[in-house]
Write a protein that holds these residues in place. Structure first.
Motif, mmCIF file in Angstrom:
data_model
loop_
_atom_site.group_PDB
_atom_site.id
_atom_site.type_symbol
_atom_site.label_atom_id
_atom_site.label_comp_id
_atom_site.label_asym_id
_atom_site.label_seq_id
_atom_site.Cartn_x
_atom_site.Cartn_y
_atom_site.Cartn_z
ATOM 1 N N UNK A 27 13.630 42.120 -39.054
ATOM 2 C CA UNK A 27 13.703 42.711 -40.391
ATOM 3 C C UNK A 27 12.409 42.596 -41.181
ATOM 4 N N UNK A 28 11.512 41.722 -40.757
ATOM 5 C CA UNK A 28 10.267 41.510 -41.504
ATOM 6 C C UNK A 28 9.161 42.483 -41.108
ATOM 7 N N UNK A 29 9.304 43.184 -39.975
ATOM 8 C CA UNK A 29 8.158 43.958 -39.488
ATOM 9 C C UNK A 29 7.766 45.098 -40.421
ATOM 10 N N UNK A 30 8.738 45.874 -40.888
ATOM 11 C CA UNK A 30 8.403 47.060 -41.682
ATOM 12 C C UNK A 30 7.828 46.688 -43.055
ATOM 13 N N UNK A 31 8.469 45.790 -43.833
ATOM 14 C CA UNK A 31 7.852 45.449 -45.121
ATOM 15 C C UNK A 31 6.506 44.743 -44.968
ATOM 16 N N UNK A 32 6.355 43.936 -43.918
ATOM 17 C CA UNK A 32 5.071 43.279 -43.676
ATOM 18 C C UNK A 32 4.007 44.312 -43.333
ATOM 19 N N UNK A 33 4.366 45.280 -42.501
ATOM 20 C CA UNK A 33 3.433 46.344 -42.146
ATOM 21 C C UNK A 33 3.005 47.126 -43.383
ATOM 22 N N UNK A 34 3.959 47.422 -44.260
ATOM 23 C CA UNK A 34 3.635 48.147 -45.492
ATOM 24 C C UNK A 34 2.708 47.323 -46.381
ATOM 25 N N UNK A 35 2.969 46.035 -46.486
ATOM 26 C CA UNK A 35 2.113 45.165 -47.290
ATOM 27 C C UNK A 35 0.691 45.157 -46.749
ATOM 28 N N UNK A 36 0.549 45.027 -45.440
ATOM 29 C CA UNK A 36 -0.780 45.042 -44.825
ATOM 30 C C UNK A 36 -1.476 46.372 -45.059
ATOM 31 N N UNK A 37 -0.713 47.454 -44.981
ATOM 32 C CA UNK A 37 -1.282 48.788 -45.198
ATOM 33 C C UNK A 37 -1.755 48.957 -46.634
ATOM 34 N N UNK A 38 -0.937 48.531 -47.575
ATOM 35 C CA UNK A 38 -1.299 48.649 -48.996
ATOM 36 C C UNK A 38 -2.556 47.844 -49.294
ATOM 37 N N UNK A 39 -2.697 46.694 -48.633
ATOM 38 C CA UNK A 39 -3.847 45.817 -48.885
ATOM 39 C C UNK A 39 -5.040 46.124 -47.975
ATOM 40 N N UNK A 40 -4.998 47.266 -47.281
ATOM 41 C CA UNK A 40 -6.107 47.678 -46.400
ATOM 42 C C UNK A 40 -6.439 46.641 -45.349
#
Length: 352
Positions: free
Chosen positions: A308-321
């Motif tokens: 369950x953590x993969x998608x929100x973590x991926x989005x966070x990493x993407x937002x933070x470049x």
């Protein structure tokens, strides 16, 4: 009315486990017999299929709710909100708090309640509850927050995905190398502009598919058969995902009115690199196209599959470049999608 993510945060554990750390593991077949080839071969084949080189495990003194608390703090700070104004805390996980060195799950009180306690939220009208929806749990939590806000039951929700899969794996099962730990959290609020969720899809397939992921005994016959570990029928899951996830994504995108050419990024559950690539190719094939370069950011190579953590973590990493060769700009259209135990599938189209 739309809903949007106004705050994002993740917690990536510091314990870094590389593939070479499995060199001395005793991997066994399902019948308890040893493999006919050395671990070096097992690891090389594993990396070729999954793309995983490293994964993160939670520090021994932390549990899933601790990781979620850390991610939630970051999301709240990122959104710039007072946590007392939260109407709901929705925590998606699968196995509760499993302390290091134990096999028993602890889910009383709920993990959402534990996060609320750690955040020191006094407001009793901030309702905290958990959902069990397999790996698509965070997306399903976002869909529930969407329903609460649109119905007028809430104005602001905290949706979390957190898990410590490393504590429920069979060390003698080579699939144990897939799993990892982590947490991602998001603040969800109503959108007053053109950004936010545009459409969604969600489904449960529970006929032949219900037990593709399950709890089963260790492959080591000398261990207690009453102690259970996460198990899966990998080939069946792969075939199921390729048959159903692309069509769900297409249905979701078609509902949004957005053209396939206008999709900038697809954030898909980090389960298996080859499977995710095949899903994306099949999705674009439904439109008679091939995927554009850099459409699908990936974190699985270094973080593994934290459910369950993969998608929100991926989005966070993407937002933070933080993902090489991947950036997003305001107004970009994203697709979020996941598949997992249930078998469950969900997706949503989102204008950033």
């Amino acid at each position: 009315m739309k809903i949007k993510i106004t705050g994002i945060g993740s917690y990536i554990p510091e314990k870094n486990i590389s593939n070479t750390d499995f060199g001395d593991h005793v991997f066994l077949n399902e019948d308890g017999t040893p493999f006919a080839y050395p671990n070096e071969v097992v690891i090389t084949k594993f990396k070729g299929i999954t793309g995983i080189e490293k994964r993160r495990y939670a520090e021994d003194h932390f549990t899933a709710s601790d990781l979620a608390f850390f991610a939630s703090q970051k999301a709240i700070e990122n959104a710039g909100i007072d946590p007392e104004t939260l109407d709901y805390i929705i925590f998606a996980h699968n196995f509760g708090d499993v302390k290091h060195g134990t096999v028993q799950s602890d889910i009383i009180p709920s993990l959402a309640t534990r996060v609320k306690h750690q955040l020191q939220i006094k407001n009793p009208k901030c309702v905290a509850y958990d959902i069990l929806f397999g790996c698509p749990g965070w997306i399903e939590g976002v869909l529930q927050a969407n329903a609460f806000i649109k119905s007028g039951m809430a104005k602001r929700c905290l949706v979390i995905g957190g898990e410590t899969l490393s504590r429920v794996v069979d060390a003698h099962d080579r699939d144990s190398m897939i799993y990892s730990d982590g947490a991602g959290a998001t603040i969800i609020e109503a959108s007053e502009d053109e950004t936010g969720m545009l459409s969604y899809e969600s489904a449960t397939y529970a006929a032949e598919e219900a037990n593709f992921l399950f709890f089963g005994k260790s492959y080591n016959p000398d261990l207690n058969p009453d102690t259970k570990y996460i198990k899966m029928y990998g080939r069946k899951i792969y075939e199921f995902a390729l048959s159903h996830v692309p069509t769900a994504m297409k249905s979701c995108l078609d509902q949004s009115g957005i053209a396939i050419e206008d999709v900038k990024k697809i954030l898909i559950h980090q389960a298996n690199e080859k499977m995710d690539e095949a899903i994306i190719h099949r999705f674009y094939k439904l439109y008679g196209q091939t995927p554009p370069e850099n459409i699908m950011p990936m974190s699985i190579h270094d973080l593994g599959n934290s459910s369950v953590a993969t998608v929100p973590t991926l989005f966070d990493l993407l937002v933070r470049n933080q993902i090489e060769n991947h950036q997003i700009q305001k107004g970009d259209v994203l697709i979020f999608a996941s598949v997992g135990a249930g078998m469950n599938i969900n997706a949503f189209v989102y204008r950033y």
